[in-house]
Design a protein around this motif. Structure first.
Motif, PDB file in Angstrom:
ATOM      1  N   THR A  68       0.819  -1.217   0.000  1.00 15.33           N
ATOM      2  CA  THR A  68       0.000   0.000   0.000  1.00 15.33           C
ATOM      3  C   THR A  68       0.855   1.270   0.000  1.00 15.33           C
ATOM      4  N   HIS A  69       2.155   1.129   0.237  1.00 20.26           N
ATOM      5  CA  HIS A  69       3.045   2.288   0.234  1.00 20.26           C
ATOM      6  C   HIS A  69       4.242   2.077  -0.688  1.00 20.26           C
ATOM      7  N   SER A  70       4.097   1.165  -1.641  1.00 21.87           N
ATOM      8  CA  SER A  70       5.165   0.880  -2.596  1.00 21.87           C
ATOM      9  C   SER A  70       4.562   0.817  -3.994  1.00 21.87           C
ATOM     10  N   PHE A  71       5.318   1.249  -4.970  1.00 19.32           N
ATOM     11  CA  PHE A  71       4.813   1.205  -6.342  1.00 19.32           C
ATOM     12  C   PHE A  71       5.955   1.386  -7.323  1.00 19.32           C
ATOM     13  N   VAL A  72       5.673   1.046  -8.576  1.00 17.87           N
ATOM     14  CA  VAL A  72       6.622   1.242  -9.677  1.00 17.87           C
ATOM     15  C   VAL A  72       5.995   2.234 -10.645  1.00 17.87           C
ATOM     16  N   MET A  73       6.714   3.311 -10.923  1.00 16.86           N
ATOM     17  CA  MET A  73       6.237   4.334 -11.851  1.00 16.86           C
ATOM     18  C   MET A  73       7.051   4.250 -13.139  1.00 16.86           C
ATOM     19  N   PHE A  74       6.422   4.674 -14.249  1.00 13.85           N
ATOM     20  CA  PHE A  74       7.121   4.684 -15.529  1.00 13.85           C
ATOM     21  C   PHE A  74       6.841   5.991 -16.259  1.00 13.85           C
TER      22      PHE A  74
ATOM     23  N   ASN B 213       0.093  -0.719  -9.972  1.00 11.48           N
ATOM     24  CA  ASN B 213      -0.501  -0.576  -8.643  1.00 11.48           C
ATOM     25  C   ASN B 213      -0.334  -1.788  -7.738  1.00 11.48           C
ATOM     26  N   GLU B 214      -0.017  -2.947  -8.307  1.00 14.70           N
ATOM     27  CA  GLU B 214       0.054  -4.161  -7.484  1.00 14.70           C
ATOM     28  C   GLU B 214       1.439  -4.782  -7.570  1.00 14.70           C
ATOM     29  N   LEU B 215       2.080  -4.885  -6.427  1.00 20.16           N
ATOM     30  CA  LEU B 215       3.390  -5.530  -6.363  1.00 20.16           C
ATOM     31  C   LEU B 215       3.560  -6.198  -5.015  1.00 20.16           C
TER      32      LEU B 215
ATOM     33  N   THR C 223      12.493   3.729 -21.507  1.00 18.93           N
ATOM     34  CA  THR C 223      11.484   4.058 -20.496  1.00 18.93           C
ATOM     35  C   THR C 223      12.191   4.287 -19.170  1.00 18.93           C
ATOM     36  N   ASP C 224      11.840   5.374 -18.506  1.00 15.25           N
ATOM     37  CA  ASP C 224      12.358   5.639 -17.168  1.00 15.25           C
ATOM     38  C   ASP C 224      11.473   4.931 -16.150  1.00 15.25           C
ATOM     39  N   LEU C 225      12.104   4.241 -15.200  1.00 15.56           N
ATOM     40  CA  LEU C 225      11.385   3.556 -14.133  1.00 15.56           C
ATOM     41  C   LEU C 225      11.791   4.132 -12.782  1.00 15.56           C
ATOM     42  N   ARG C 226      10.824   4.236 -11.905  1.00 18.38           N
ATOM     43  CA  ARG C 226      11.075   4.728 -10.541  1.00 18.38           C
ATOM     44  C   ARG C 226      10.400   3.771  -9.564  1.00 18.38           C
ATOM     45  N   PHE C 227      11.192   3.188  -8.675  1.00 15.98           N
ATOM     46  CA  PHE C 227      10.689   2.232  -7.690  1.00 15.98           C
ATOM     47  C   PHE C 227      10.623   2.922  -6.328  1.00 15.98           C
ATOM     48  N   VAL C 228       9.441   2.996  -5.766  1.00 11.35           N
ATOM     49  CA  VAL C 228       9.272   3.541  -4.416  1.00 11.35           C
ATOM     50  C   VAL C 228       8.925   2.353  -3.520  1.00 11.35           C
ATOM     51  N   ILE C 229       9.838   2.008  -2.621  1.00 10.02           N
ATOM     52  CA  ILE C 229       9.713   0.777  -1.840  1.00 10.02           C
ATOM     53  C   ILE C 229       9.747   1.086  -0.344  1.00 10.02           C
TER      54      ILE C 229
END
Length: 192
Positions: A34-40, A55-57, A181-187
């Motif tokens: 609920t507080h982690s996601f992958v953005m592109f 949205n789901e990881l 593609t740029d990826l951003r991981f918020v973990i």
């Protein structure tokens, strides 16, 4: 008397150091979905950008405070959870023209090694996307760690990388500006 006090202080300090190292160990964390996601972010025909997130990881990581190079992470991303804030486009992105989620329902990342630089570092690992596995490097920034209001302990990072889509067999013909593609991981992880 002073020699005795000094000896006692040194013995106490040595005991604390020994005690701390005895308790230092690799800590395991479960990724908080609920507080982690992958953005592109990818170019749209060279005129703008399409940005969104998955949205789901799920996943887990370890952190070794004594030897951060031993830290690692494993992540799994549900590719059907893509969200670009446009339902019709998302349906198209899930279809066989793009992510083909019925054939490739999951993207994964697994650490092969970590190069720490203070609290930050470079994470090397294998990314599996669209059924193809390639090595990538992720620039990792430490966000923070500490107790949460519910009695748990959390640790958070942000990672960024750029991937070339054709490396994964994805040839979408979106123009030369959309080859990467740029990826951003918020973990955010909860210690187990």
């Amino acid at each position: 008397m002073r020699k005795t006090q000094l000896f006692s202080a040194l013995a106490l300090a040595g005991g604390l150091a020994l005690s701390n190292s005895a308790f230092a160990e690799v800590k395991e964390y479960k990724v908080d979905p609920t507080h982690s996601f992958v953005m592109f972010s990818i170019s749209h025909l060279g005129f703008s950008f399409v940005e969104g997130r998955f949205n789901e990881l799920s996943g887990e990581f370890t952190y070794d405070s004594d030897n951060p190079a031993n830290s690692d992470i494993t992540m799994r991303v549900n590719t059907a959870s893509i969200d670009s804030n446009h339902a019709e486009r998302d349906r198209h992105l899930r279809a066989s023209d793009y992510l083909h989620v019925s054939r490739h329902p999951e993207a994964t990342f697994t650490t092969t090694r970590f190069e720490p630089n203070g609290d930050d570092g470079i994470l090397h690992g294998d990314l599996t996307l669209y059924g193809t596995t390639q090595p990538i490097e992720v620039d990792v920034k430490f966000v923070g760690a500490g107790e949460d209001p519910w009695g748990g302990y959390r640790r958070g990072y942000v990672g960024t990388t750029t991937i070339t889509l054709s490396d994964f067999g994805m040839n979408f013909q979106l123009g030369p500006d959309a080859e990467t593609t740029d990826l951003r991981f918020v973990i955010e992880g909860i210690r187990q």
